[in-house]
Design a protein around this motif. Structure first.
Motif, PDB file in Angstrom:
ATOM      1  N   ARG A   1       0.863  -1.171  -0.032  1.00 13.36           N
ATOM      2  CA  ARG A   1      -0.219   0.205  -0.114  1.00 13.36           C
ATOM      3  C   ARG A   1       0.942   1.226   0.060  1.00 13.36           C
ATOM      4  O   ARG A   1       0.946   2.007   0.853  1.00 13.36           O
ATOM      5  N   ILE A   2       1.759   1.368  -1.019  1.00 13.21           N
ATOM      6  CA  ILE A   2       2.723   2.383  -1.166  1.00 13.21           C
ATOM      7  C   ILE A   2       1.881   3.606  -1.288  1.00 13.21           C
ATOM      8  O   ILE A   2       1.109   4.004  -2.198  1.00 13.21           O
ATOM      9  N   GLY A   3       2.388   4.851  -0.584  1.00 16.28           N
ATOM     10  CA  GLY A   3       1.798   5.962  -0.660  1.00 16.28           C
ATOM     11  C   GLY A   3       2.656   7.248  -0.715  1.00 16.28           C
ATOM     12  O   GLY A   3       3.999   6.900  -1.057  1.00 16.28           O
ATOM     13  N   HIS A   4       2.245   8.319  -0.658  1.00 14.72           N
ATOM     14  CA  HIS A   4       3.070   9.680  -0.653  1.00 14.72           C
ATOM     15  C   HIS A   4       3.896   9.773  -1.884  1.00 14.72           C
ATOM     16  O   HIS A   4       5.232  10.468  -1.859  1.00 14.72           O
ATOM     17  N   GLY A   5       3.441   9.363  -2.914  1.00 15.90           N
ATOM     18  CA  GLY A   5       4.332   9.764  -4.280  1.00 15.90           C
ATOM     19  C   GLY A   5       5.075   8.399  -4.520  1.00 15.90           C
ATOM     20  O   GLY A   5       5.591   8.564  -5.486  1.00 15.90           O
ATOM     21  N   ARG A   6       5.271   7.625  -3.675  1.00 11.16           N
ATOM     22  CA  ARG A   6       6.385   6.691  -3.936  1.00 11.16           C
ATOM     23  C   ARG A   6       6.165   5.552  -4.995  1.00 11.16           C
ATOM     24  O   ARG A   6       7.098   5.259  -5.658  1.00 11.16           O
ATOM     25  N   LEU A   7       4.764   5.449  -5.139  1.00 14.85           N
ATOM     26  CA  LEU A   7       4.441   4.348  -6.078  1.00 14.85           C
ATOM     27  C   LEU A   7       4.660   4.966  -7.620  1.00 14.85           C
ATOM     28  O   LEU A   7       5.044   4.420  -8.283  1.00 14.85           O
ATOM     29  N   PHE A   8       4.421   6.540  -7.623  1.00 17.42           N
ATOM     30  CA  PHE A   8       4.842   7.096  -8.672  1.00 17.42           C
ATOM     31  C   PHE A   8       6.220   7.095  -9.090  1.00 17.42           C
ATOM     32  O   PHE A   8       6.666   6.845 -10.345  1.00 17.42           O
ATOM     33  N   ALA A   9       7.021   7.217  -8.034  1.00 16.08           N
ATOM     34  CA  ALA A   9       8.498   7.328  -8.449  1.00 16.08           C
ATOM     35  C   ALA A   9       8.978   5.801  -8.695  1.00 16.08           C
ATOM     36  O   ALA A   9      10.105   5.852  -9.354  1.00 16.08           O
ATOM     37  N   LEU A  10       8.209   4.853  -8.254  1.00 15.42           N
ATOM     38  CA  LEU A  10       8.653   3.371  -8.494  1.00 15.42           C
ATOM     39  C   LEU A  10       8.452   3.371 -10.072  1.00 15.42           C
ATOM     40  O   LEU A  10       9.178   2.506 -10.746  1.00 15.42           O
ATOM     41  N   TYR A  11       7.324   3.673 -10.586  1.00 13.35           N
ATOM     42  CA  TYR A  11       7.079   3.908 -12.017  1.00 13.35           C
ATOM     43  C   TYR A  11       8.009   4.472 -12.714  1.00 13.35           C
ATOM     44  O   TYR A  11       8.671   4.003 -13.823  1.00 13.35           O
ATOM     45  N   VAL A  12       8.365   5.645 -12.116  1.00  9.35           N
ATOM     46  CA  VAL A  12       9.421   6.386 -13.039  1.00  9.35           C
ATOM     47  C   VAL A  12      10.718   5.513 -13.095  1.00  9.35           C
ATOM     48  O   VAL A  12      11.559   5.362 -13.962  1.00  9.35           O
ATOM     49  N   ALA A  13      11.201   4.996 -11.851  1.00  8.67           N
ATOM     50  CA  ALA A  13      12.628   4.290 -11.697  1.00  8.67           C
ATOM     51  C   ALA A  13      12.321   3.138 -12.651  1.00  8.67           C
ATOM     52  O   ALA A  13      13.436   2.909 -13.281  1.00  8.67           O
ATOM     53  N   LEU A  14      11.442   2.465 -12.915  1.00  7.75           N
ATOM     54  CA  LEU A  14      11.354   1.077 -13.452  1.00  7.75           C
ATOM     55  C   LEU A  14      11.374   1.514 -14.692  1.00  7.75           C
ATOM     56  O   LEU A  14      11.813   0.660 -15.859  1.00  7.75           O
ATOM     57  N   TYR A  15      10.534   2.425 -15.383  1.00 11.62           N
ATOM     58  CA  TYR A  15      10.524   2.898 -16.885  1.00 11.62           C
ATOM     59  C   TYR A  15      11.898   3.277 -17.204  1.00 11.62           C
ATOM     60  O   TYR A  15      12.279   2.913 -18.174  1.00 11.62           O
ATOM     61  N   CYS A  16      12.478   4.169 -16.412  1.00 15.59           N
ATOM     62  CA  CYS A  16      14.072   4.451 -16.880  1.00 15.59           C
ATOM     63  C   CYS A  16      14.870   3.283 -17.114  1.00 15.59           C
ATOM     64  O   CYS A  16      15.687   3.450 -17.567  1.00 15.59           O
ATOM     65  N   LEU A  17      14.719   2.461 -16.054  1.00 13.90           N
ATOM     66  CA  LEU A  17      15.662   1.177 -16.043  1.00 13.90           C
ATOM     67  C   LEU A  17      15.361   0.613 -17.442  1.00 13.90           C
ATOM     68  O   LEU A  17      16.260   0.078 -18.094  1.00 13.90           O
ATOM     69  N   GLY A  18      14.144   0.384 -17.841  1.00 10.91           N
ATOM     70  CA  GLY A  18      13.967  -0.340 -19.388  1.00 10.91           C
ATOM     71  C   GLY A  18      14.468   0.550 -20.355  1.00 10.91           C
ATOM     72  O   GLY A  18      15.008   0.180 -21.500  1.00 10.91           O
ATOM     73  N   ARG A  19      14.269   1.856 -20.327  1.00 12.56           N
ATOM     74  CA  ARG A  19      14.397   2.627 -21.529  1.00 12.56           C
ATOM     75  C   ARG A  19      15.835   2.983 -21.569  1.00 12.56           C
ATOM     76  O   ARG A  19      16.201   3.237 -22.908  1.00 12.56           O
ATOM     77  N   VAL A  20      16.624   2.719 -20.668  1.00  9.76           N
ATOM     78  CA  VAL A  20      18.292   2.586 -20.841  1.00  9.76           C
ATOM     79  C   VAL A  20      18.610   1.872 -21.958  1.00  9.76           C
ATOM     80  O   VAL A  20      19.414   2.231 -22.830  1.00  9.76           O
ATOM     81  N   TRP A  21      18.188   0.285 -21.767  1.00 13.37           N
ATOM     82  CA  TRP A  21      18.941  -0.732 -22.612  1.00 13.37           C
ATOM     83  C   TRP A  21      17.916  -0.430 -23.935  1.00 13.37           C
ATOM     84  O   TRP A  21      18.505  -1.222 -25.132  1.00 13.37           O
TER      85      TRP A  21
END
Length: 228
Positions: A174-194
């Motif tokens: 039950r992630i809150g305080h904008g951290r789920l959005f940050a997780l989305y950004v981090a995971l998307y960026c990881l994939g976008r690099v390769w």
């Protein structure tokens, strides 16, 4: 966008929000997102418009001829959402966590536009799933190759994976305080690099790396720092 909005509205209600609020926020977020996406493209590929032989300001405004950047879309959309949330006294972080899975789901669908346009594909490949590109759409220097890495497909599948991880993580913790959005950004960026490293379309580079790779690294690190 339609699929993303429908799912975002559902998630917002599941998290205790009022039905329809997501659509009200979208009236601000979507136009700001489109403007931001175009601005990012024009700034990072400025020579197409403002260098010698460029199409000028008129060309920069002709969005129907292509040219949108996801980073500008997220930044512009976030600004529009912030304005809308502030007008309705809604915490932006709460809204961001609700819509994060919907954004990456919409991106997974939107990437198929690259397939229809035969654009933004990767290096030549003889793998069974290689994408056949018409001769007129092959970049200069690659005319002799017929099949290329379908990077749009890689990103679409990656985004669907991120979508699943976000839903599982949110259900588990039950992630809150904008951290789920940050997780989305981090995971998307990881994939976008390769995925970005496979692409062969002409772009600006910094220290030998494509500009979008640097953007992915910096934005991804910022998202991880925010989560920590």
């Amino acid at each position: 966008m339609a699929v993303g909005l429908l799912f975002a509205n559902y998630r917002w209600q599941q998290r205790g929000g009022r039905p329809g609020t997501v659509y009200e926020v979208a009236l601000w977020a979507i136009p700001f997102g489109i403007i931001g996406a175009r601005l990012y493209h024009v700034v990072t590929d400025w020579q197409l418009y403002f260098a010698a032989g460029g199409s000028g300001l008129a060309g920069a405004l002709q969005i129907w001829n292509g040219g949108l950047g996801i980073w500008g879309a997220v930044a512009g959309g976030a600004l529009g959402a912030w304005i809308a949330c502030r007008r309705r006294d809604i915490p932006l972080a709460r809204m961001a966590d609700a819509v994060a899975p919907s954004l990456v789901l919409a991106q997974a669908i939107g990437r198929w536009g690259n397939y229809l346009n035969q654009e933004l594909f990767g290096r030549p490949t003889d793998l069974p799933w290689g994408l056949e590109i018409d001769p007129g759409n092959r970049p200069m220097g690659y005319e002799q190759f017929e099949t290329f890495h379908p990077t749009f497909l890689y990103e679409s599948l990656w985004n669907l994976g991120v979508f699943a991880v976000l839903l599982l993580a949110d259900r588990r913790w039950r992630i809150g305080h904008g951290r789920l959005f940050a997780l989305y950004v981090a995971l998307y960026c990881l994939g976008r690099v390769w995925i970005e490293a496979l692409r062969i379309d002409t772009v600006n580079t910094v220290l030998g790396l494509r500009l979008n790779i640097w953007t992915s690294i910096l934005v991804g690190l910022a998202a991880v720092v925010y989560m920590v």
